[in-house]
Write a protein that holds these residues in place. Structure first.
Motif, mmCIF file in Angstrom:
data_model
loop_
_atom_site.group_PDB
_atom_site.id
_atom_site.type_symbol
_atom_site.label_atom_id
_atom_site.label_comp_id
_atom_site.label_asym_id
_atom_site.label_seq_id
_atom_site.Cartn_x
_atom_site.Cartn_y
_atom_site.Cartn_z
ATOM 1 N N MET A 1 0.844 -1.209 0.000
ATOM 2 C CA MET A 1 0.000 0.000 0.000
ATOM 3 C C MET A 1 0.871 1.248 0.000
ATOM 4 N N ASP A 2 0.651 2.130 -0.954
ATOM 5 C CA ASP A 2 1.478 3.346 -0.930
ATOM 6 C C ASP A 2 0.884 4.335 0.066
ATOM 7 N N ASN A 3 1.716 5.234 0.502
ATOM 8 C CA ASN A 3 1.376 6.104 1.624
ATOM 9 C C ASN A 3 0.122 6.930 1.446
ATOM 10 N N ASN A 4 -0.146 7.256 0.184
ATOM 11 C CA ASN A 4 -1.255 8.161 -0.073
ATOM 12 C C ASN A 4 -2.570 7.460 -0.368
ATOM 13 N N THR A 5 -2.551 6.128 -0.332
ATOM 14 C CA THR A 5 -3.773 5.399 -0.653
ATOM 15 C C THR A 5 -4.251 4.599 0.545
ATOM 16 N N LEU A 6 -5.562 4.714 0.789
ATOM 17 C CA LEU A 6 -6.187 3.911 1.835
ATOM 18 C C LEU A 6 -7.049 2.865 1.129
ATOM 19 N N ASN A 7 -6.804 1.578 1.418
ATOM 20 C CA ASN A 7 -7.601 0.503 0.804
ATOM 21 C C ASN A 7 -8.437 -0.172 1.875
ATOM 22 N N ILE A 8 -9.717 -0.323 1.589
ATOM 23 C CA ILE A 8 -10.606 -0.995 2.542
ATOM 24 C C ILE A 8 -11.424 -2.036 1.800
ATOM 25 N N ARG A 9 -11.605 -3.208 2.404
ATOM 26 C CA ARG A 9 -12.462 -4.230 1.801
ATOM 27 C C ARG A 9 -13.647 -4.531 2.727
ATOM 28 N N TYR A 10 -14.838 -4.602 2.127
ATOM 29 C CA TYR A 10 -16.046 -4.981 2.867
ATOM 30 C C TYR A 10 -16.654 -6.221 2.217
ATOM 31 N N GLU A 11 -17.206 -7.104 3.047
ATOM 32 C CA GLU A 11 -17.923 -8.276 2.533
ATOM 33 C C GLU A 11 -19.414 -7.944 2.501
ATOM 34 N N VAL A 12 -20.106 -8.453 1.495
ATOM 35 C CA VAL A 12 -21.557 -8.262 1.425
ATOM 36 C C VAL A 12 -22.224 -9.638 1.354
ATOM 37 N N ASP B 1 -14.308 -3.249 -2.716
ATOM 38 C CA ASP B 1 -12.987 -2.674 -2.471
ATOM 39 C C ASP B 1 -13.048 -1.173 -2.663
ATOM 40 N N VAL B 2 -12.542 -0.455 -1.683
ATOM 41 C CA VAL B 2 -12.533 1.005 -1.771
ATOM 42 C C VAL B 2 -11.093 1.489 -1.724
ATOM 43 N N ASP B 3 -10.736 2.324 -2.669
ATOM 44 C CA ASP B 3 -9.419 2.967 -2.661
ATOM 45 C C ASP B 3 -9.636 4.465 -2.516
ATOM 46 N N ILE B 4 -9.024 5.028 -1.512
ATOM 47 C CA ILE B 4 -9.150 6.470 -1.287
ATOM 48 C C ILE B 4 -7.781 7.119 -1.416
ATOM 49 N N THR B 5 -7.683 8.087 -2.299
ATOM 50 C CA THR B 5 -6.458 8.898 -2.394
ATOM 51 C C THR B 5 -6.875 10.337 -2.094
ATOM 52 N N PRO B 6 -5.946 11.258 -1.978
ATOM 53 C CA PRO B 6 -6.343 12.648 -1.732
ATOM 54 C C PRO B 6 -7.188 13.220 -2.880
ATOM 55 N N GLU B 7 -7.101 12.616 -4.052
ATOM 56 C CA GLU B 7 -7.822 13.154 -5.216
ATOM 57 C C GLU B 7 -9.117 12.422 -5.555
ATOM 58 N N PHE C 1 -16.624 6.061 -9.443
ATOM 59 C CA PHE C 1 -15.521 7.028 -9.295
ATOM 60 C C PHE C 1 -16.085 8.358 -8.800
ATOM 61 N N VAL C 2 -15.478 8.887 -7.754
ATOM 62 C CA VAL C 2 -15.848 10.227 -7.286
ATOM 63 C C VAL C 2 -14.560 11.025 -7.084
ATOM 64 N N ASN C 3 -14.506 12.211 -7.657
ATOM 65 C CA ASN C 3 -13.335 13.077 -7.504
ATOM 66 C C ASN C 3 -13.464 13.929 -6.252
ATOM 67 N N ILE C 4 -12.330 14.156 -5.621
ATOM 68 C CA ILE C 4 -12.298 15.062 -4.469
ATOM 69 C C ILE C 4 -11.655 16.363 -4.936
ATOM 70 N N PRO C 5 -12.448 17.431 -5.034
ATOM 71 C CA PRO C 5 -11.882 18.701 -5.510
ATOM 72 C C PRO C 5 -10.821 19.209 -4.528
ATOM 73 N N ALA C 6 -9.777 19.803 -5.079
ATOM 74 C CA ALA C 6 -8.674 20.289 -4.225
ATOM 75 C C ALA C 6 -9.134 21.416 -3.315
#
Ligand SMILES: Nc1ncnc2c1ncn2[C@@H]1O[C@H](COP(=O)(O)OP(=O)(O)O)[C@@H](O)[C@H]1O
Ligand SMILES: [Mg+2]
Lengths: 143, 108
Positions: free
Chosen positions: A1-12, A65-71, A138-143
């Protein structure tokens, strides 16, 4: 996992209405903690809830699977369900194959896929009959 | 107006208690969960006759200030348990959805 990415997994879990929406609710909490704005959280929560519910009622459950970056926030929902025969038809507002007992619970308005498209910045569906469906949000996070 | 003040003003019954000090801003009425998900706004009062467990997740995700079950509907046991666990405000009334909406319109 790179420092700027948060990865989360959920089961359904399939057909388990007592837990349907829990993954979306859990992610919402995470996004709040990350100080993501309510507008952006809404853009993630509405599509993810719809896709999560679809996995519960139309497929056999699966995982998210969710990947969150600052962007960006990227949500991938994967199931091994029956797949979607006619995607164009399924995307139409009001189209639903939901059964009566599922409708009695308030689902089956046929607005799920259209709302995923409407509220996310981008969506992608890959589906194969008899194999399963993958929905990407996909959802963008505005700066 | 807070949820507590609304309860007192309209003589509503509290069936699940969360944060009663939450502010109320506007109202959404609906039973189809996809419509509620996409249209209810944060701090709204949500009027419905749906009483199963799925309303709890929808209330959490939309961040409504409370759910009001109209027409004397009660939440089923599973729903009530989850609402209490998640501290979701659920109120109920024997008024029809219309009658309650008219009263809400006058006080909100
Ligand atoms: N993950 C999935 N697996 C199989 N079929 C699906 C899936 N998601 C959606 N569908 C199909 O697409 C239709 C439309 O989906 P949607 O717009 O969410 O409406 P609804 O869930 O209310 O039926 C569903 O009724 C179902 O036939
Ligand atoms: Mg759906």
């Amino acid at each position: 996992m790179d420092n700027n990415t948060l990865n989360i997994r959920y089961e359904v879990v399939a057909k388990d209405f007592s837990r349907a929406g829990e993954a979306s609710s859990a992610l919402k909490k995470v996004l709040r903690k990350l100080n993501i704005s309510p507008d952006i959280i809404r853009k993630v929560s509405i599509p993810m809830y719809e896709a999560e519910i679809n996995m519960v009622i139309h497929a056999n459950g699966g995982y998210i699977d969710v990947d969150i970056t600052p962007e960006t926030i990227h949500v991938v929902l994967t199931d091994n369900g029956p797949g979607i025969a006619d995607l164009e038809l399924a995307m139409q507002e009001g189209y639903s194959t939901a059964t009566d007992n599922v409708r009695e619970l308030g689902f089956g308005a046929g607005m799920g896929l259209p709302n995923i498209k409407k509220y996310s910045d981008d969506m992608k569906i890959t589906t194969q009959l008899g194999k399963g469906t993958t929905v990407e949000i996909f959802v963008n996070i505005p700066a | 107006m807070t949820v507590r003040e609304l309860v007192d003003t309209l003589n509503l019954c509290i069936v699940s208690e969360g944060d009663l000090c939450r502010n109320i801003n506007g109202c959404y009425i609906g039973d189809l969960l996809s419509w509620v998900m996409s249209n209810a706004q944060s701090d709204n009062v949500w009027l419905t006759i749906m009483s199963n467990i799925n309303i709890v997740a929808v209330a959490t995700l939309t961040d409504v200030s409370c759910i009001i079950l109209c027409e004397n509907v009660s939440p089923d046991e599973e729903c009530l348990k989850k609402a209490q666990l998640q501290e979701i405000n659920i109120l109920k009334t024997d008024m029809s959805t219309y009658d309650l909406a008219v009263k809400l319109g006058a006080v909100l």
